[in-house]
Design a protein around this motif. Structure first.
Motif, PDB file in Angstrom:
ATOM      1  N   ASN A  27     -13.998  21.378 -11.280  1.00 25.28           N
ATOM      2  CA  ASN A  27     -15.146  22.038 -11.896  1.00 25.28           C
ATOM      3  C   ASN A  27     -15.261  23.504 -11.504  1.00 25.28           C
ATOM      4  OD1 ASN A  27     -15.951  19.642 -13.166  1.00 25.28           O
ATOM      5  ND2 ASN A  27     -16.942  18.944 -11.290  1.00 25.28           N
ATOM      6  N   VAL A  28     -14.138  24.185 -11.391  1.00 23.74           N
ATOM      7  CA  VAL A  28     -14.149  25.604 -11.055  1.00 23.74           C
ATOM      8  C   VAL A  28     -14.630  26.373 -12.285  1.00 23.74           C
ATOM      9  CG1 VAL A  28     -12.717  27.559 -10.359  1.00 23.74           C
ATOM     10  CG2 VAL A  28     -12.252  25.286  -9.450  1.00 23.74           C
ATOM     11  N   PRO A  29     -15.568  27.287 -12.088  1.00 26.03           N
ATOM     12  CA  PRO A  29     -16.082  28.049 -13.242  1.00 26.03           C
ATOM     13  C   PRO A  29     -14.969  28.809 -13.965  1.00 26.03           C
ATOM     14  CG  PRO A  29     -17.366  28.494 -11.265  1.00 26.03           C
ATOM     15  CD  PRO A  29     -16.202  27.670 -10.847  1.00 26.03           C
ATOM     16  N   LYS A  30     -15.065  28.860 -15.266  1.00 22.87           N
ATOM     17  CA  LYS A  30     -14.089  29.580 -16.089  1.00 22.87           C
ATOM     18  C   LYS A  30     -14.511  31.041 -16.225  1.00 22.87           C
ATOM     19  CE  LYS A  30     -11.763  25.860 -17.064  1.00 22.87           C
ATOM     20  NZ  LYS A  30     -10.736  25.512 -16.150  1.00 22.87           N
ATOM     21  N   LEU A  31     -13.546  31.928 -16.166  1.00 25.28           N
ATOM     22  CA  LEU A  31     -13.814  33.351 -16.314  1.00 25.28           C
ATOM     23  C   LEU A  31     -13.570  33.817 -17.745  1.00 25.28           C
ATOM     24  CD1 LEU A  31     -12.104  34.615 -13.037  1.00 25.28           C
ATOM     25  CD2 LEU A  31     -14.535  34.179 -13.437  1.00 25.28           C
ATOM     26  N   GLY A  32     -12.941  32.974 -18.528  1.00 27.34           N
ATOM     27  CA  GLY A  32     -12.705  33.307 -19.925  1.00 27.34           C
ATOM     28  C   GLY A  32     -11.366  33.955 -20.218  1.00 27.34           C
ATOM     29  N   SER A  33     -10.478  33.982 -19.231  1.00 32.98           N
ATOM     30  CA  SER A  33      -9.148  34.525 -19.483  1.00 32.98           C
ATOM     31  C   SER A  33      -8.135  33.403 -19.283  1.00 32.98           C
ATOM     32  CB  SER A  33      -8.844  35.673 -18.517  1.00 32.98           C
ATOM     33  OG  SER A  33      -8.499  35.180 -17.243  1.00 32.98           O
ATOM     34  N   GLY A  34      -6.941  33.647 -19.712  1.00 29.50           N
ATOM     35  CA  GLY A  34      -5.883  32.669 -19.513  1.00 29.50           C
ATOM     36  C   GLY A  34      -5.321  32.709 -18.098  1.00 29.50           C
ATOM     37  N   TYR A  35      -5.813  33.648 -17.318  1.00 30.53           N
ATOM     38  CA  TYR A  35      -5.289  33.839 -15.971  1.00 30.53           C
ATOM     39  C   TYR A  35      -6.345  33.600 -14.899  1.00 30.53           C
ATOM     40  CZ  TYR A  35      -1.473  35.959 -18.515  1.00 30.53           C
ATOM     41  OH  TYR A  35      -0.436  36.173 -19.378  1.00 30.53           O
ATOM     42  N   ASP A  36      -7.328  32.762 -15.191  1.00 33.99           N
ATOM     43  CA  ASP A  36      -8.412  32.496 -14.241  1.00 33.99           C
ATOM     44  C   ASP A  36      -7.878  32.096 -12.872  1.00 33.99           C
ATOM     45  OD1 ASP A  36     -10.033  32.963 -16.404  1.00 33.99           O
ATOM     46  OD2 ASP A  36     -10.984  30.998 -16.392  1.00 33.99           O
TER      47      ASP A  36
END
Length: 120
Positions: A27-36
């Motif tokens: 459940n790690v928050p997503k940053l919205g990039s493909g390289y989170d």
């Protein structure tokens, strides 16, 4: 007293990084990039390099920043290499190692630069 606090913080953060590296992180928050994941690795090792450089910098030895970069980068390589062996849900990724090393370099250099500015 401050130096002891920095040491305890550095050790505590290193232990926390070890624990986080081997547990399942669903459940790690997503940053919205493909390289989170790579961003997280850079940030984690930036903090690691920064903390250890802040701790050892008063020793003022030659090539100290290079030694901190080397040790924190080797630590990142070791952790990444052991991850999959100790937790089959985690995978080995060479780009994670690259991100760890980039973070270690940046954090160490930031701490070195702040120390130099403080002396001026």
């Amino acid at each position: 007293m401050v130096r002891q606090l920095v040491l305890l913080t550095s050790i505590g953060y290193t232990i926390a990084l070890i624990v986080v590296s081997f547990i399942n992180l669903n459940n790690v928050p997503k940053l919205g990039s493909g390289y989170d994941d790579k961003v997280y690795h850079i940030c984690a090792y930036l903090i690691l390099g920064f903390l250890w450089m802040v701790y050892v910098k008063p020793l003022a030895k030659k090539r100290l920043a290079l030694k901190v970069i080397l040790v924190t980068s080797l630590f990142g390589i070791l952790i990444e290499s052991l991850q999959h062996q100790l937790n089959p849900n985690r995978t080995f990724d060479i780009l994670d190692i690259v991100a760890n090393c980039i973070g270690a370099v940046i954090g160490t250099l930031i701490a070195s630069r702040l120390y130099i500015l403080k002396l001026k």
